[in-house]
Design an enzyme around this catalytic site. Structure first.
Site: not given
Ligand code: NAP
Length: 316
Positions: A78, A122, A145
């Protein structure tokens, strides 16, 4: 359709041609890797133009806790992608023993940080941490997200907002290839909050008739065989066999499973790719399908939130 982070591309591509009825030919590939590269180039162009006009770069903060090797690889991936499109990355790697309070404080700081447009935690987190409370503490307008309850609520209500990356990546890939959805029967196998439920809602938003199958579904193969569009988000290697797929169906494989081979291991999806590609009209490969789209939608969401915060309108 109501404006969402996906709206322009989908509106542009909707209903131009019908590939769902193709039979007796090998499937065409829904190439997520190629679309991800194209989108990342477009995002990089957009960012460089905005920065050249005197704006700050968009910023993404990735919070990782502990030393799970798979998570570390995802985070590196990422961060590299961020760099490629000219975004600033404010990642923090916390030790395993970090407390809930310390993480809540870090999120509160990032919520206030004007340089940060996207925040993500994460997963998975070490077991002593409450991941739901942490995700809920992220400012919904920085929720890269798209998993915050406010953003999931916006999705349910068809309101603009940040959409979860994997389902949004599925939709974007279908739109890119002009796969017709309106009036089609879609079956989603899997009902997780990460993939199954949001992708089902997004398909409904595009006027598909949607069924969600799961581990308690009776005669799942028969349900799957009804589908013009079959989305597999199960987490079981090659679960979807050729007898579960209607000839001519579009098959989207979200699964990522590592299986052992004689020479080591390899990644496979939830779909028995080699056999299913003989009957499907379109199919996503694993790897190279939904995986690269997920990372790209994270960048897309961050740029979307950045434009929102700068008071700019949205482009593709
Ligand atoms: P998850 O939370 O474990 O959910 C799996 C879903 O599959 C559940 O709803 C479960 O049903 C259903 N299921 C499990 N076994 C089944 C069976 N035998 N028959 C029917 N349904 C069954 O997984 P997830 O987070 O949604 O992820 C699914 C897969 O996608 C995984 O392989 C994951 O690695 C992959 N993934 C890929 C990306 C990407 O970027 N490509 C992103 C996220 C996830 P119940 O609810 O009834 O238990």
């Amino acid at each position: 359709m109501t404006e969402t982070a996906l709206a322009p591309a989908q509106m542009q591509n909707r209903g131009l041609r019908d590939r769902g009825s193709k039979e007796n030919q090998m499937a065409e590939i829904l190439d997520g890797k190629a679309l991800a590269q194209k989108m990342q180039q477009e995002l990089a162009q957009q960012v460089s133009e905005l920065v050249a006009q005197g704006n700050r770069a968009p910023g993404l903060a990735v919070l990782m806790v502990g030393d799970n090797p798979a998570s570390a690889a995802y985070v590196r991936n990422k961060e590299r992608a961020c760099e490629k499109v000219g975004m600033a990355s404010y990642g923090t790697h916390f030790p395993t023993e970090t407390t809930q309070e310390e993480l809540m404080a870090a999120i509160a700081t990032l919520n206030q940080d004007e340089r940060v447009d996207g925040i993500l935690v994460q997963l998975p987190l070490p077991p002593h941490l409450d991941s739901v409370a942490l995700l809920n503490a992220i400012d919904p307008d920085k929720d890269a997200d798209g998993l915050h309850p406010v953003n999931l609520g916006r999705l349910v209500r068809s309101e603009p907002g940040l959409r979860s990356c994997t389902p949004a990546g599925v939709m974007r890939l279908l739109a890119e290839h002009n796969i017709p959805l309106s009036g089609k029967k879609a079956v989603v196998i899997g009902r997780s909050i990460l993939v199954g439920k949001p992708v089902a809602l997004m398909l409904l938003e595009e006027n598909a008739t949607v069924a969600i199958a799961h581990s308690r579904t009776v005669d799942l193969p028969a349900v799957a065989r009804e589908a013009d569009l079959l989305v597999a988000a199960i987490g079981k290697a090659e679960f979807v066999t050729v007898d579960m797929v209607k000839p001519g169906a579009v098959v989207v494989d979200v699964g990522i499973n590592r299986v052992e081979t004689e020479t080591g291991s390899r990644l496979v999806g939830d779909v028995a790719y080699d056999a299913v590609k003989e009957v499907a009209s379109w199919i996503t490969p694993v790897p190279g399908g939904i995986g690269p789209m997920t990372v790209t939608m994270l960048l897309y969401n961050t740029v979307w939130s950045y434009r929102q915060r700068l008071g700019l309108s949205h482009t593709g």
